[in-house]
Design an enzyme around this catalytic site. Structure first.
Site, short mmCIF file in Angstrom:
data_model
loop_
_atom_site.label_atom_id
_atom_site.label_comp_id
_atom_site.label_asym_id
_atom_site.label_seq_id
_atom_site.Cartn_x
_atom_site.Cartn_y
_atom_site.Cartn_z
N ASP A 158 31.74 90.50 24.23
CA ASP A 158 30.60 90.86 23.33
C ASP A 158 31.13 91.23 21.75
OD1 ASP A 158 30.01 91.15 25.96
OD2 ASP A 158 28.23 92.57 25.46
N HIS A 166 28.41 91.80 19.39
CA HIS A 166 27.38 92.55 18.96
C HIS A 166 26.98 92.74 17.46
CE1 HIS A 166 24.97 93.27 22.71
NE2 HIS A 166 26.21 93.96 23.25
N ASP A 223 26.34 87.86 23.86
CA ASP A 223 26.11 89.08 23.21
C ASP A 223 26.72 88.93 21.73
OD1 ASP A 223 24.60 89.80 25.19
OD2 ASP A 223 25.38 91.52 25.63
N ARG A 245 22.28 95.33 18.11
CA ARG A 245 22.92 96.63 17.80
C ARG A 245 23.61 96.52 16.61
NH1 ARG A 245 22.02 100.05 21.95
NH2 ARG A 245 21.56 99.31 23.89
N ASN A 260 22.95 88.34 27.87
CA ASN A 260 21.39 88.94 28.01
C ASN A 260 20.82 89.24 26.80
OD1 ASN A 260 23.73 91.04 28.03
ND2 ASN A 260 21.87 92.44 28.18
N HIS A 261 21.68 89.29 25.63
CA HIS A 261 20.87 89.76 24.34
C HIS A 261 20.72 88.51 23.59
CE1 HIS A 261 21.01 94.20 23.78
NE2 HIS A 261 21.84 93.91 24.76
N HIS A 309 28.67 85.51 31.18
CA HIS A 309 28.60 86.69 30.39
C HIS A 309 28.57 87.75 31.30
CE1 HIS A 309 27.40 89.60 27.30
NE2 HIS A 309 26.61 89.95 28.14
N ARG A 349 21.79 98.60 35.82
CA ARG A 349 20.86 98.19 34.89
C ARG A 349 19.44 97.98 35.05
NH1 ARG A 349 24.41 96.25 30.65
NH2 ARG A 349 26.49 95.92 31.49
#
Length: 483
Positions: A227, A229, A256, A260, A288-289, A337, A385
């Site tokens: 990630d 981000h 990801d 953020r 997932n993002h 991921h 989660r």
């Protein structure tokens, strides 16, 4: 005889309060895992205390363990149905998962308990607006056409005053370097070239398999990053440490890329431009993002609309739905991921057959690929989660044996050292966003594999300075409900 309250000795209650105070201090220091541990010990001594469960729910939320946060908040409400923070914490966790309708119910309950509280009313109105907006967007989406099939970037005029990077004919290394330098100096890319990059990436990814087979030639090497981000300046540092992507210096960024961090636009255009320039020099996995629901909550959607426009945001949604879900390096290293699956027997052929051209579903193989995490034991347990599954070392070993693989590499979780080897060395987590969200204090890392032995070599690195723009700068107004 020692007095007792609700079945707990007074000394236990006093010790529980001491642990709660220590947990609060750990939370304030952003040591959220430590806070969870301390709240857990406090609960063991006072299991009927609604405050303890609500506090632990808040710590789980900060760790992105929304399933555990919902469970704790629900327990808090069971202990005291009028404890407002129980509903607050559960509503916030539902919100973080994109479950707007469930969140709305909890914020309505808050307003029933404290009807004159201005903060509660504000949060309820924000949540109602978000639900109404989501319904409207769903309705118009049914009638809307694909941006990729209707947009012609060549009709967009580039003003003479534009001094940034330009694509004269096709994407070149000189263009990408100029674009990155412009981004570093907080300059924008013209929307004509932004659309050109997105459309070319869309075209490339549309014909890319759901599971990509990557070959490292003898004496070649390959770098896997986790990630990032939206931490653009740390992405530049990775390239400084390990060289720019090329056919001779290939990378895989394992999901990801955005959210953020408030430089997500700069990150994604850099990665997509390199993908267009060197299709086998840079590989991408969906995280997932890379989804509409996450982007609306965690900042990317707002950032794109601020720096460009609504149409650009729609284009990103279409491109993200084309991203591959997994990669296999030299037939031996499985890279994904999130993680593995809720049942045994999943074969690579099953992954190849997934219909990935859509928003991620709430369950099934695609959801688990994007959301699952390992745990330290064996077997499977519910995910902290609230999505996917937590899988043990035996699950990892069976999956590897069933598919004649040697190693699983995944990302998805912050690690203090930037990486972690678990499951008897059969699973590696790599995370490449150091000092995540400007507060976690973690290192970043990337992995370099060299053929033919493919033994992982780790490079760790610290965060580098960035302009004074805070993480989540572009997040939705209702994100304040997570605080």
């Amino acid at each position: 005889m020692m007095a007792a309250t609700n079945g707990f000795a007074s000394s236990d209650l006093e010790k529980s309060e001491e642990l709660k105070a220590a947990a609060n201090v750990a939370f304030q220091a952003h040591r959220f895992s430590r806070a969870v541990d301390l709240y857990t010990k406090a609960i063991e001594l006072n299991a009927d205390n609604a405050v303890l469960y609500a506090n632990r729910a808040f710590a789980h939320t900060r760790l992105e363990e929304y399933g555990s946060a919902i469970a704790d908040a629900t327990k808090s409400i069971e202990c005291n149905p009028k404890y407002v923070k129980g509903y607050y914490r559960r509503g916030a966790a539902y919100l973080a998962m994109g479950k707007m309708k469930e969140a709305l119910k909890d914020f309505r309950q808050v307003c029933k308990i404290v009807p004159k509280d201005p903060d509660a009313m504000k949060k309820l109105k924000e949540c109602e607006k978000a639900v109404a907006k989501a319904k409207f967007e769903e309705a118009i989406a049914l009638d809307s056409q694909s941006v990729a099939t209707t947009l012609d970037y060549r009709t967009i005029e580039v003003e003479d005053s534009y001094q940034g990077a330009r694509i004269e004919d096709k994407i070149t290394l000189e263009f990408v370097k100029k674009m990155m330098d412009d981004f570093k100096n907080q300059k924008s890319l013209h929307k004509r070239y932004a659309y050109q990059i997105l459309l070319q990436t869309h075209e490339l990814l549309t014909v890319t398999p759901t599971l990509v087979d990557i070959t490292i030639p003898p004496n070649g090497h390959f770098t896997v990053c986790g990630d990032i981000h939206g931490q653009f300046y740390d992405l530049l540092n990775i390239f400084q440490l390990n060289g720019l992507p090329s056919e001779e210096n290939p990378y895989l960024f394992n999901g990801d890329f955005v959210d953020r961090g408030s430089f997500s636009v700069e990150c994604i255009f850099t990665l997509f431009a390199f993908k267009c320039l060197y299709p086998t020099g840079l590989y991408l996995s969906r995280g997932n993002h890379e989804s509409k629901s996450m982007n609306k909550i965690y900042g990317f959607d707002g950032e794109v609309k601020t720096k460009f426009n609504d149409t650009m945001s729609e284009m990103f949604t279409e491109v993200f739905c084309c991203l591959p879900l997994a990669n296999v390096i030299n037939g031996k290293i499985f890279v994904v991921h999130g993680g593995l699956f809720s049942s045994d027997g999943v074969k690579l052929s099953d992954i190849r057959a997934i219909n990935r051209f859509r928003e991620p579903p709430d369950e099934g193989l695609m959801s688990e690929i994007l959301w699952s995490d390992p745990h330290d034991g064996i077997g499977r347990i519910p995910s902290k989660r609230g999505v996917g599954v937590a899988f043990g070392s035996d699950v990892t070993k069976r999956f590897l044996q069933d598919n004649n693989l040697d190693l699983v590499v995944r990302s998805h979780e912050v690690k203090d050292e930037g990486y972690e080897e678990t499951h008897d060395g059969k699973l590696i987590t790599v995370f490449s966003a150091p000092n995540y969200c400007d507060q976690m204090g973690n290192m970043g890392a990337f992995i370099r594999f060299e053929a033919p032995d493919l033994k992982p070599k780790f490079t760790t690195f610290s965060a580098v300075p960035h302009p004074a723009i805070r993480p989540m700068q572009y997040a939705n107004n209702f994100f304040s409900m997570l605080a």
